[in-house]
Design an enzyme around this catalytic site. Structure first.
Site, PDB file in Angstrom:
ATOM      1  N   SER A 141      40.458  28.761  44.463  1.00  0.00           N
ATOM      2  CA  SER A 141      41.877  28.819  44.836  1.00  0.00           C
ATOM      3  C   SER A 141      41.987  28.897  46.355  1.00  0.00           C
ATOM      4  O   SER A 141      41.042  29.350  47.031  1.00  0.00           O
ATOM      5  CB  SER A 141      42.515  30.078  44.230  1.00  0.00           C
ATOM      6  OG  SER A 141      43.750  30.368  44.863  1.00  0.00           O
ATOM      7  N   TYR A 154      42.380  38.835  42.929  1.00  0.00           N
ATOM      8  CA  TYR A 154      42.294  37.441  42.471  1.00  0.00           C
ATOM      9  C   TYR A 154      41.516  36.621  43.510  1.00  0.00           C
ATOM     10  O   TYR A 154      40.585  35.880  43.169  1.00  0.00           O
ATOM     11  CB  TYR A 154      43.714  36.888  42.278  1.00  0.00           C
ATOM     12  CG  TYR A 154      43.791  35.442  41.878  1.00  0.00           C
ATOM     13  CD1 TYR A 154      43.632  35.048  40.551  1.00  0.00           C
ATOM     14  CD2 TYR A 154      44.043  34.444  42.833  1.00  0.00           C
ATOM     15  CE1 TYR A 154      43.720  33.706  40.181  1.00  0.00           C
ATOM     16  CE2 TYR A 154      44.136  33.111  42.474  1.00  0.00           C
ATOM     17  CZ  TYR A 154      43.974  32.756  41.152  1.00  0.00           C
ATOM     18  OH  TYR A 154      44.060  31.427  40.788  1.00  0.00           O
TER      19      TYR A 154
END
Ligand SMILES: NC(=O)c1ccc[n+]([C@@H]2O[C@H](COP(=O)([O-])OP(=O)(O)OC[C@H]3O[C@@H](n4cnc5c(N)ncnc54)[C@H](OP(=O)(O)O)[C@@H]3O)[C@@H](O)[C@H]2O)c1
Length: 246
Positions: A141, A154
């Site tokens: 990501s 995350y």
């Protein structure tokens, strides 16, 4: 007489029930692959797809169950006698300031977003190395590449995946296996359904190409990375973010 050996390549996609995972399942099927996927629950779309073709198999599985993950790969490898591609796609979002996030929520997110791909990769490498061929795609990501408030855990899990990509590329490159991270910017899916209009405008403003991404943007890059055209790419993190991180 023995039945002829099925020569179709095999792709394992974690989290193929919806979002990018479902699009990947469809794309691999269109490219002539047999596909094995799992998720905790099945979507109507995946059920429909399975009714159309027996080239896709789905297993109900919680990826935080390490023994079940190992058994899933063992069964798939025994059934097909090969694993050509693994896409570590399954993940969960975790938003909130670290000091306000419960330890149990952190543990659960790390188990899905980091331990699962590590164990799944470990299990898939055995059949790949045996055939001296394979590609592992790790869904990272932009949060692995740039700091952002509220997604530290995350982002940490995704950055760890990029580390796995680099280390493993060296470890298994000599055995003919490539490992690549794909780091998308924001694209529409259940994971980003909660993004409000203000945040969308902010992301769009910061993105040189002036829009959020789409599943198709990411799909095209994974299609390329798993093709022979990308046969000399390994150990890299490829951002697919419209220039957000440039
Ligand atoms: N969407 C974005 O903007 C964006 C941006 C950057 C990176 N990414 C990454 O791209 C990948 C795909 O994202 P997406 O937006 O398509 O996600 P999504 O729509 O939320 O889908 C996630 C998939 O993972 C499965 N999954 C989640 N937890 C699981 C578990 N414990 N065990 C088994 N399966 C599990 C889900 O099925 P069940 O819930 O039924 O288990 C679902 O099939 C993820 O790795 C994500 O981190 C997304």
């Amino acid at each position: 007489m023995n039945a002829p050996v099925d020569q179709r390549p095999v792709a394992i996609v974690s989290g193929g029930s919806r979002g990018l995972g479902l699009a990947l399942v469809r794309d691999f099927l269109e490219r002539g692959y047999r596909v094995e996927t799992f998720s905790r629950s099945e979507s109507a779309e995946l059920k429909e797809l399975r009714a159309e073709t027996d080239a896709v198999a789905w297993t109900a599985l919680d990826g935080t169950d390490a023994a079940a993950v190992e058994e899933f790969v063992r069964t798939a490898a025994r059934r097909h006698r090969r694993v050509d591609v693994l896409v570590n796609n399954a993940a969960v979002g975790l938003e909130g300031l670290l000091t306000l996030t419960a330890p149990a929520a952190i543990d659960a997110a790390l188990r899905t977003n980091l331990t699962l791909p590590v164990l799944l990769t470990r299990a898939c490498l055995k059949p790949m190395i045996a055939r001296r061929s394979g590609v592992v795609i790790n869904l990272s990501s932009i949060n692995a590449l740039r700091g952002q408030t509220g997604v530290a855990v995350y982002g940490a899990a995704k950055a760890a995946l990029d580390g796995l990509t680099r280390g493993l590329a060296r470890e298994v490159g000599p055995a003919g296996v490539r490992v690549v991270s794909v780091a998308p910017g924001y694209f529409d899916s259940d994971m980003t359904a909660g993004i409000g209009e203000d945040q969308r405008r902010r992301i769009t403003r910061r993105t040189p190409l002036g829009r959020l991404g789409s599943v198709e943007d990411v799909l095209g890059v994974i299609r390329f990375l798993t093709s022979p055209a990308a046969g000399f790419i390994t150990g890299q993190t490829i951002a697919v973010d419209g220039g957000y991180t440039c």
